[in-house]
Design a protein around this motif. Structure first.
Motif, PDB file in Angstrom:
ATOM      1  N   PHE A   9       0.850  -1.185   0.000  1.00  0.00           N
ATOM      2  CA  PHE A   9       0.000   0.000   0.000  1.00  0.00           C
ATOM      3  C   PHE A   9       0.889   1.240   0.000  1.00  0.00           C
ATOM      4  CE2 PHE A   9      -2.596  -3.389   1.630  1.00  0.00           C
ATOM      5  CZ  PHE A   9      -3.847  -3.157   1.083  1.00  0.00           C
ATOM      6  N   LYS A  10       0.610   2.133  -0.924  1.00  0.00           N
ATOM      7  CA  LYS A  10       1.404   3.344  -1.090  1.00  0.00           C
ATOM      8  C   LYS A  10       0.598   4.537  -0.584  1.00  0.00           C
ATOM      9  CE  LYS A  10       3.794   1.480  -5.129  1.00  0.00           C
ATOM     10  NZ  LYS A  10       4.132   1.676  -6.566  1.00  0.00           N
ATOM     11  N   PHE A  11       1.231   5.337   0.255  1.00  0.00           N
ATOM     12  CA  PHE A  11       0.603   6.523   0.836  1.00  0.00           C
ATOM     13  C   PHE A  11       1.354   7.752   0.320  1.00  0.00           C
ATOM     14  CE2 PHE A  11      -0.308   3.017   3.630  1.00  0.00           C
ATOM     15  CZ  PHE A  11      -1.628   3.208   4.007  1.00  0.00           C
ATOM     16  N   ASP A  12       0.606   8.662  -0.277  1.00  0.00           N
ATOM     17  CA  ASP A  12       1.201   9.837  -0.905  1.00  0.00           C
ATOM     18  C   ASP A  12       0.968  11.114  -0.117  1.00  0.00           C
ATOM     19  OD1 ASP A  12      -1.475  10.066  -1.276  1.00  0.00           O
ATOM     20  OD2 ASP A  12      -1.435  10.191  -3.463  1.00  0.00           O
ATOM     21  N   GLY A  13       0.573  10.996   1.149  1.00  0.00           N
ATOM     22  CA  GLY A  13       0.359  12.177   1.963  1.00  0.00           C
ATOM     23  C   GLY A  13      -1.037  12.759   1.865  1.00  0.00           C
ATOM     24  N   ARG A  14      -1.942  12.055   1.194  1.00  0.00           N
ATOM     25  CA  ARG A  14      -3.319  12.540   1.072  1.00  0.00           C
ATOM     26  C   ARG A  14      -4.347  11.467   1.416  1.00  0.00           C
ATOM     27  NH1 ARG A  14      -0.991  14.342  -3.805  1.00  0.00           N
ATOM     28  NH2 ARG A  14      -2.091  12.690  -4.920  1.00  0.00           N
ATOM     29  N   GLN A  15      -3.897  10.313   1.887  1.00  0.00           N
ATOM     30  CA  GLN A  15      -4.797   9.193   2.101  1.00  0.00           C
ATOM     31  C   GLN A  15      -4.684   8.661   3.514  1.00  0.00           C
ATOM     32  OE1 GLN A  15      -3.244   6.730  -1.064  1.00  0.00           O
ATOM     33  NE2 GLN A  15      -5.106   7.008  -2.263  1.00  0.00           N
ATOM     34  N   GLY A  16      -5.792   8.123   4.003  1.00  0.00           N
ATOM     35  CA  GLY A  16      -5.850   7.446   5.277  1.00  0.00           C
ATOM     36  C   GLY A  16      -7.001   6.458   5.254  1.00  0.00           C
ATOM     37  N   ALA A  17      -6.949   5.480   6.126  1.00  0.00           N
ATOM     38  CA  ALA A  17      -7.985   4.445   6.178  1.00  0.00           C
ATOM     39  C   ALA A  17      -8.480   4.303   7.606  1.00  0.00           C
ATOM     40  CB  ALA A  17      -7.438   3.112   5.661  1.00  0.00           C
ATOM     41  N   LYS A  18      -9.801   4.222   7.739  1.00  0.00           N
ATOM     42  CA  LYS A  18     -10.420   4.002   9.043  1.00  0.00           C
ATOM     43  C   LYS A  18     -10.654   2.508   9.248  1.00  0.00           C
ATOM     44  CE  LYS A  18     -13.040   8.345   9.326  1.00  0.00           C
ATOM     45  NZ  LYS A  18     -14.410   8.916   9.477  1.00  0.00           N
ATOM     46  N   ILE A  19     -10.190   2.009  10.376  1.00  0.00           N
ATOM     47  CA  ILE A  19     -10.424   0.613  10.720  1.00  0.00           C
ATOM     48  C   ILE A  19     -11.807   0.534  11.375  1.00  0.00           C
ATOM     49  CG2 ILE A  19      -9.545  -1.412  11.910  1.00  0.00           C
ATOM     50  CD1 ILE A  19      -7.668  -0.281   9.792  1.00  0.00           C
ATOM     51  N   PRO A  20     -12.707  -0.314  10.880  1.00  0.00           N
ATOM     52  CA  PRO A  20     -14.049  -0.388  11.473  1.00  0.00           C
ATOM     53  C   PRO A  20     -13.987  -0.801  12.948  1.00  0.00           C
ATOM     54  CG  PRO A  20     -13.976  -1.482   9.334  1.00  0.00           C
ATOM     55  CD  PRO A  20     -12.568  -1.181   9.702  1.00  0.00           C
ATOM     56  N   ASN A  52      -4.686   5.598  17.162  1.00  0.00           N
ATOM     57  CA  ASN A  52      -5.966   5.355  17.829  1.00  0.00           C
ATOM     58  C   ASN A  52      -6.289   6.613  18.641  1.00  0.00           C
ATOM     59  OD1 ASN A  52      -8.259   3.946  18.619  1.00  0.00           O
ATOM     60  ND2 ASN A  52      -7.259   3.152  20.460  1.00  0.00           N
ATOM     61  N   SER A  53      -7.253   7.399  18.159  1.00  0.00           N
ATOM     62  CA  SER A  53      -7.554   8.695  18.750  1.00  0.00           C
ATOM     63  C   SER A  53      -9.056   8.809  18.997  1.00  0.00           C
ATOM     64  CB  SER A  53      -7.068   9.816  17.825  1.00  0.00           C
ATOM     65  OG  SER A  53      -7.721   9.721  16.563  1.00  0.00           O
ATOM     66  N   ASP A  54      -9.441   9.894  19.669  1.00  0.00           N
ATOM     67  CA  ASP A  54     -10.862  10.148  19.932  1.00  0.00           C
ATOM     68  C   ASP A  54     -11.595  10.372  18.619  1.00  0.00           C
ATOM     69  OD1 ASP A  54     -10.563   9.930  22.664  1.00  0.00           O
ATOM     70  OD2 ASP A  54     -10.073  12.054  22.916  1.00  0.00           O
ATOM     71  N   LYS A  55     -12.770   9.771  18.527  1.00  0.00           N
ATOM     72  CA  LYS A  55     -13.549   9.899  17.303  1.00  0.00           C
ATOM     73  C   LYS A  55     -14.221  11.274  17.221  1.00  0.00           C
ATOM     74  CE  LYS A  55     -15.602   6.282  15.743  1.00  0.00           C
ATOM     75  NZ  LYS A  55     -16.547   5.138  15.520  1.00  0.00           N
ATOM     76  N   THR A  56     -14.666  11.801  18.340  1.00  0.00           N
ATOM     77  CA  THR A  56     -15.341  13.099  18.373  1.00  0.00           C
ATOM     78  C   THR A  56     -14.917  13.862  19.621  1.00  0.00           C
ATOM     79  OG1 THR A  56     -17.241  12.133  19.512  1.00  0.00           O
ATOM     80  CG2 THR A  56     -17.352  12.241  17.097  1.00  0.00           C
ATOM     81  N   GLU A  57     -15.293  15.129  19.655  1.00  0.00           N
ATOM     82  CA  GLU A  57     -15.193  16.024  20.804  1.00  0.00           C
ATOM     83  C   GLU A  57     -13.749  16.395  21.147  1.00  0.00           C
ATOM     84  OE1 GLU A  57     -17.460  14.854  24.191  1.00  0.00           O
ATOM     85  OE2 GLU A  57     -19.065  13.997  22.956  1.00  0.00           O
ATOM     86  N   MET A  58     -12.891  15.413  21.352  1.00  0.00           N
ATOM     87  CA  MET A  58     -11.523  15.705  21.791  1.00  0.00           C
ATOM     88  C   MET A  58     -10.523  15.176  20.767  1.00  0.00           C
ATOM     89  SD  MET A  58     -11.893  14.875  25.867  1.00  0.00           S
ATOM     90  CE  MET A  58     -10.387  15.742  26.268  1.00  0.00           C
ATOM     91  N   ASN A  59      -9.275  15.447  21.017  1.00  0.00           N
ATOM     92  CA  ASN A  59      -8.222  15.046  20.078  1.00  0.00           C
ATOM     93  C   ASN A  59      -7.097  14.330  20.829  1.00  0.00           C
ATOM     94  OD1 ASN A  59      -6.946  14.823  17.581  1.00  0.00           O
ATOM     95  ND2 ASN A  59      -5.787  16.722  17.881  1.00  0.00           N
ATOM     96  N   ARG A  60      -7.457  13.398  21.655  1.00  0.00           N
ATOM     97  CA  ARG A  60      -6.473  12.655  22.433  1.00  0.00           C
ATOM     98  C   ARG A  60      -6.015  11.414  21.647  1.00  0.00           C
ATOM     99  NH1 ARG A  60      -9.692  11.412  27.797  1.00  0.00           N
ATOM    100  NH2 ARG A  60     -11.076  10.614  26.170  1.00  0.00           N
ATOM    101  N   ILE A  97     -16.044   8.781  25.298  1.00  0.00           N
ATOM    102  CA  ILE A  97     -15.852   9.120  23.880  1.00  0.00           C
ATOM    103  C   ILE A  97     -15.327   7.890  23.143  1.00  0.00           C
ATOM    104  CG2 ILE A  97     -14.654  10.632  22.269  1.00  0.00           C
ATOM    105  CD1 ILE A  97     -14.438  12.686  24.494  1.00  0.00           C
ATOM    106  N   ALA A  98     -15.950   7.588  22.025  1.00  0.00           N
ATOM    107  CA  ALA A  98     -15.514   6.455  21.204  1.00  0.00           C
ATOM    108  C   ALA A  98     -14.178   6.785  20.550  1.00  0.00           C
ATOM    109  CB  ALA A  98     -16.565   6.131  20.145  1.00  0.00           C
ATOM    110  N   MET A  99     -13.451   5.751  20.235  1.00  0.00           N
ATOM    111  CA  MET A  99     -12.132   5.913  19.627  1.00  0.00           C
ATOM    112  C   MET A  99     -12.158   5.448  18.174  1.00  0.00           C
ATOM    113  SD  MET A  99      -9.565   4.748  22.712  1.00  0.00           S
ATOM    114  CE  MET A  99     -10.444   3.210  23.023  1.00  0.00           C
ATOM    115  N   GLN A 100     -11.277   6.034  17.373  1.00  0.00           N
ATOM    116  CA  GLN A 100     -11.163   5.698  15.942  1.00  0.00           C
ATOM    117  C   GLN A 100      -9.731   5.257  15.650  1.00  0.00           C
ATOM    118  OE1 GLN A 100     -13.554   5.707  13.191  1.00  0.00           O
ATOM    119  NE2 GLN A 100     -11.800   4.465  12.594  1.00  0.00           N
ATOM    120  N   LEU A 101      -9.581   4.037  15.143  1.00  0.00           N
ATOM    121  CA  LEU A 101      -8.277   3.510  14.744  1.00  0.00           C
ATOM    122  C   LEU A 101      -8.089   3.772  13.256  1.00  0.00           C
ATOM    123  CD1 LEU A 101      -5.712   1.943  15.520  1.00  0.00           C
ATOM    124  CD2 LEU A 101      -6.936  -0.168  14.975  1.00  0.00           C
TER     125      LEU A 101
END
Length: 932
Positions: A319-330, A366-374, A454-458
């Motif tokens: 997988f090649k990342f060019d600085g404009r892409q990201g993927a959310k793990i369900p 793995n960060s906060d999905k909403t509200e905060m940026n932890r 707060i739910a987390m997003q990987l």
């Protein structure tokens, strides 16, 4: 002619011999002579004194005394250049005898033979050879010499030499000395061949030119000799020597020790070298890794669709990342609590990105999905440093704890593939890169994160910023390539598994370590791409380098070039100036392997009764599937016939090949499975015994893991389909496809259709003929099979409407022809019984078909009624029913079923004993099995 006059005085007749000559004779026509008599006498003869002279003198005029000196035979200058002899003249005398003749005084004759240029020059040697050193100008390389057999100086001397060959850097002088006109180069031309001719002074050329061969010897340059730049490697050939004849030329240099480094450069092949291209979970299984691995960058599919939007190289799953892409793990893929022990593995290729060095490049976050940026945990690259962040929750720890772990490695930004493993055993975090262990150079502490709901997003390739911004978005994008990014909660990987996962399947090797000789030290790097050897004896070093070989253990290696470099370091005695040895640059050409063709074979359509679908064992979908792999090999014995423009190509022969498979997918055709009423099942013991795994879903069944084709066959023989509401099911279709090397080689798509045979009971009718007997509904009889333990049954197809119509028609017919039909049926039964007793049993692995024909034996109507009234019991027959995919067998079963009906008249049943016969589907007959 030169004349010499000489007076000869004689006291007798002849006074004077007038003239003597010294001659150069070219062609000797004759020499005039004159003798004088003192009186009026005559000259009668001339006499030459000498032995075997080729001359004679004859008298032309007796009175005047003239004569001629002439040659009696050809004169050859090469035999004799000069002649000197004495001649005398005689008068006629007074008597008849010569004794009475008077003779003159002796005169001396000197004759010189003039030469003719009749011979051509010849060289003393047929060929000349010389060796010169490149880079020098020679005054004389060698001298050629020719001779001439002519006798005179004019024609016997060689006056000139000439080089006939054109465009050569050589010249020759009048004496035959050859010199070079420019500096010669061994690299440009190793040898020169020139033709030289000679001319005598009469400008007659040599009869045959001579060949001059000049070999150019290179200036002695220290370096490795006798090695080949291109080395071809045939897949499957094992360990192949790279330089079997190599040796070092030191030009008599005083060498005390030598260190030789051989490097195999494979950083442009796949992930740094030729590795197995199985899926990550298959490799984990193959290396004996613990279970529970979670692949965060799987192949895009319906079940793993979060990678579908990423740039991917499907051949290697990069997988090649060019600085404009990201993927959310369900959610639910990775557990929220990774525990204090877990492992993160990945392949990464990363280089410095100008302009973004101050920004973090997130690999996993793995960060906060909403509200905060932890950020709860993250793995990222910052200024060519690898950083792992792990923030514990407050309920797990309430003290200042290690939170960031930093590693500074040159490999992080060298734009090459490296394998990273992060083993976490909190608070200790260890990094493995390419199998080597690295401790963090910096560890920073932080407070735990306060608990929240707060739910987390990987995410992968960027970090999700859910708070402190107007709109949630990705941030801190990664620039580079990733592959095989996995996480394993609750466990750490061992050093052995880590080494296995990153091991190359190609590398350098040494044939016969015992034969290296004494005093040779050697060392391999972990990937066996670099070999260092050191020793003091040059001969032992030569012998050791000749043992270095290339090996590729993959059955289907990646074809292409692998560069080789041999570098040397020399130490000399004392303070002498050490020689410099240039590097050896070569390459290994790995040839293309024979590509296999994987074929799935078996029964593609069969029937099973509805009761079997409902049973706990279900229906075996692939009872006889076979997996065969072949490759096309040119027929060496094939004849190549070419006549004019017609040519018949050489035929190819298919040969069977054994190799592994890494997965087989079974897909449901015609809609997904309804888990409320149907499913696919496989005993997990069958998988574990063969070191395979499987996943099940409504779309189908996937069996994966690196295993032989026979292992996959055995597992597929046990895959079952169950449907506990099969009354409404007519048929189900499935498709199977297998793969090797993560889809590099795939099989054909093999479709299987299984149909349901439904039971139909025909109600009792008073008008049904007594002769049409329908026995009670058949019950299945189970026969175990040793090969696949498959329950095989067969049910006579139901045709209720047809049975009723035929029964009514036969009622009318039997009333008129009853007695006649009974006799015919009885005779037919006797004949079949005798034939059955003579037949031999022929068992095989195919299905069994039991056919019961109640029309084979009958009794008289009256007798039958008496027995019917006297007996009230009815016994049901049990059959082991099995069907095959052949439509002919189905039609035979339908015809057998048409002869079956319930025998009942006025509420009574016939209990007449009827005998049936058990028929094997392959034609076997079993007369010993009877119905009572």
């Amino acid at each position: 002619y030169n004349f010499i006059y000489n007076s000869i005085k004689h006291k007798n007749s002849i006074k004077t011999f007038k003239r003597m000559r010294i001659l150069q004779i070219w062609q000797f026509p004759g020499l005039p002579l004159t003798a004088f008599h003192s009186s009026a006498g005559e000259i009668c003869a001339f006499k030459i004194h000498g032995q075997e002279l080729p001359f004679e003198a004859v008298v032309l005029n007796k009175t005047s005394g003239e004569g001629r000196l002439r040659a009696r035979s050809p004169i050859d200058c090469e035999l004799q250049k000069e002649y000197t002899f004495i001649i005398q003249a005689y008068d006629c005398g007074a008597g008849p005898r010569e004794m009475a003749w008077k003779k003159s005084h002796k005169a001396v004759v000197h004759i010189q033979v003039k030469d003719v240029n009749e011979f051509a020059p010849t060289f003393k040697e047929p060929a000349y050879k010389a060796i010169v050193t490149e880079g020098k100008i020679y005054d004389s390389i060698l001298q050629v010499e020719a001779i001439d057999e002519d006798c005179s100086p004019q024609f016997s001397q060689i006056c000139n030499y000439e080089i006939i060959t054109t465009d050569v850097p050589f010249a020759i002088d009048r004496n035959g000395n050859i010199r070079n006109t420019e500096k010669l180069s061994y690299d440009r031309q190793h040898q020169y061949e020139i033709l030289v001719t000679a001319y005598d002074c009469g400008q007659k050329p040599a009869a045959q030119d001579t060949l001059v061969q000049v070999d150019v010897k290179p200036v002695c340059k220290p370096g490795w000799q006798d090695w080949t730049k291109r080395i071809e490697y045939q897949p499957g050939s094992g360990s192949m020597p790279l330089f079997p004849n190599i040796h070092l030329e030191t030009c008599d240099g005083a060498v005390s020790s030598l260190q030789v480094t051989t490097e195999l450069q494979t950083n442009y092949i796949g992930k740094g070298c030729d590795r197995e291209t199985y899926s990550e979970r298959s490799l984990q299984k193959l290396c004996g890794a613990s279970s529970g691995i979670i692949d965060l960058l799987p192949s895009p599919s319906s079940a793993t669709n979060w990678t579908s939007g990423l740039l991917v190289d499907s051949s290697e799953m990069i997988f090649k990342f060019d600085g404009r892409q990201g993927a959310k793990i369900p959610d639910g893929i990775v557990p929220k609590n990774l525990t204090d022990q877990f492992t993160i593995t990945m392949w990464m290729k990363h280089g410095p990105s100008p302009g973004v060095r101050a920004e973090k490049e997130t690999i996993l976050c793995n960060s906060d999905k909403t509200e905060m940026n932890r950020h709860h945990y993250a793995l990222y690259v910052h200024n060519c440093r690898l950083v792992f962040l792990l923030r514990k929750d407050f309920d797990q720890a309430d003290t200042f704890r290690p939170a960031e772990f930093h590693w500074k490695l040159d490999q992080i930004c060298d734009k090459e593939w490296h394998y990273y493993v992060i083993n976490v055993e909190f608070p200790v975090v260890t990094l493995y890169m390419d199998g080597a262990t690295y401790e963090p150079y910096l560890v920073t502490n932080d407070w735990p994160i306060h608990p929240s709901h707060i739910a987390m997003q990987l995410t992968v390739g960027a970090c999700w910023q859910g708070g402190e911004v107007a709109k949630p978005r990705f941030a801190q994008f990664f620039h580079g390539s990733l592959a095989s990014l996995t996480i394993r909660p609750g466990k750490m990987e061992s050093q052995k598994v880590i080494s296995c996962l990153q091991a190359c399947k190609e590398g350098l090797d040494i044939n016969s370590l015992e034969s290296l000789g004494q005093g040779i030290k050697y060392h391999f790097n972990p990937s066996q791409s670099i070999l260092v050897m050191e020793g003091e004896d040059i001969g032992n070093i030569n012998h050791a380098l000749q043992k270095v070989s290339y090996i590729n253990s993959r059955q289907f290696p990646t074809a292409g070039v692998r560069r080789l470099r041999v570098s040397s370091k020399v130490q000399c005695f004392g303070e002498d100036v050490c020689i410099s040895i240039p590097d050896v640059d070569a390459y290994v050409m790995v040839l293309q392997a024979m590509e296999p063709q994987i074929t799935l074979q078996g029964t593609d359509h069969f029937w099973r009764p509805a009761a079997q679908f409902k049973s706990a064992r279900g229906v075996i979908l692939f009872p006889d599937i076979k997996i065969v792999s072949t490759f096309a090999k040119p027929d060496a014995t094939g004849d190549m016939k070419t006549t004019g423009t017609d040519a018949s190509p050489r035929s190819a022969v298919l040969e069977e090949m054994l190799h592994n498979l890494d997965f087989c997918d079974i897909l449901v055709i015609g809609g997904d499975l309804d888990p409320r009423q149907e499913c696919l099942e496989l005993n997990h013991n069958e998988l574990h015994q063969r070191h395979l795994d499987a996943t099940n879903s409504t779309a189908g069944y996937s069996i994966y893991g690196v295993g032989s084709m026979s292992r996959y066959e055995q597992v597929l023989h046990h895959l079952r389909y169950r449907n506990w509401q099969s009354s409404s099911l007519e048929a189900r279709q499935f498709r199977i496809k297998c793969s090797e090397l993560n889809g590099r080689y795939t099989s054909n798509e093999f479709n299987v259709k299984v149909s349901v045979l439904h039971e139909v009971r025909v109600p009792d009718k008073e008008h049904v003929n007594h002769l049409i007997v329908q026995p009670p509904f058949l019950q299945s009889v189970h026969h175990p099979e040793s090969r696949s333990s498959i329950q095989r049954t067969s049910v006579v197809p139901s045709i209720a409407t047809v049975v009723i119509i035929i029964s009514v028609c036969m009622l009318v017919f039997v009333v008129a022809m009853g007695v006649y039909r009974v006799r015919i049926a009885h005779q037919h039964f006797i004949q079949e019984t005798e034939a059955a007793k003579e037949a031999e049993m022929d068992w095989d692995d195919s299905a069994l078909t039991i056919t019961v024909n109640p029309m084979e034996k009958h009794v008289a109507p009256g007798h039958g009624e008496d027995e019917t009234e006297g007996e009230e019991e009815e016994e049901e027959a049990e059959e082991d029913l099995s069907s095959s995919s052949s439509e002919d067998n189905s039609e035979e079963e339908e015809e057998a079923g048409m002869g079956r009906g319930r025998h009942g008249q006025s509420g009574t049943r016939q209990s007449q004993k009827e005998e049936g016969h058990v028929h094997n589907s392959a034609g076997g007959l079993f007369p010993s099995l009877k119905w009572q």
